[in-house]
Design a protein around this motif. Sequence first.
Motif: not given
Length: 200
Positions: A81-88, A133-134, A151-160
């Motif tokens: 579900e952290k893929a949603d966080i990246f998109s958001l 990317r910031e 933090s939401m757009i970090r490559c590593e999903y565990k860091a989001r």
Amino acid sequence: MADAMQYSHKKGIVHRDLKPENVLISIENGKPNAKIADFGIAKIKLSDGDPLPASGVSYMHTPAGTRLYVAPEVYKSHYKEKADIFSLGLMFCAILERRIDIIRGRSRLMIYYNNIGEVCVGEYLFHHPKAVREVGKSVIIQEAIRKLINSMIRCEYKARPSAREVYDVLNSPMPIIARPEKRNDVQSAEKTWFSYCAIL
């Protein structure tokens, strides 16, 4: 949007295609209200109470989403579900940076890795996992918000952060730490901030 996302994730629903086109804005009691739409490719993930597979975690494997906003791990066909966080996070970033391109005669809100070329952020991070990317430095926002989006757009999903953590930060009191010196810049910053708050 953060409220809708934390509610969806709480119910075990992963949207998988968050993008500006899937956000509907309505006016309620004189105030803008954002609603997330189009759950057509959403997925229901295992909840905490469900038995887990032998691997101990539950991942999604079907590629899904819109290329401009998709998370890097989706390219691996191994994501949660952290893929949603990246998109958001990319949507928040796009709202603040306000790059508008005309595509097929329509204005579209865009977001790229360096905002100069047309390299999609998730795709770039997939190929360059150590890249970052910031939010653009010219964007004037509270430092807490900047750190959150970054933090939401970090490559590593565990860091989001989780959707709930995003919601909590956005709804916590945040005094303005600094303002630009020029009045025009202050007004511009305030307009950006209010438009930003309106759809979070």
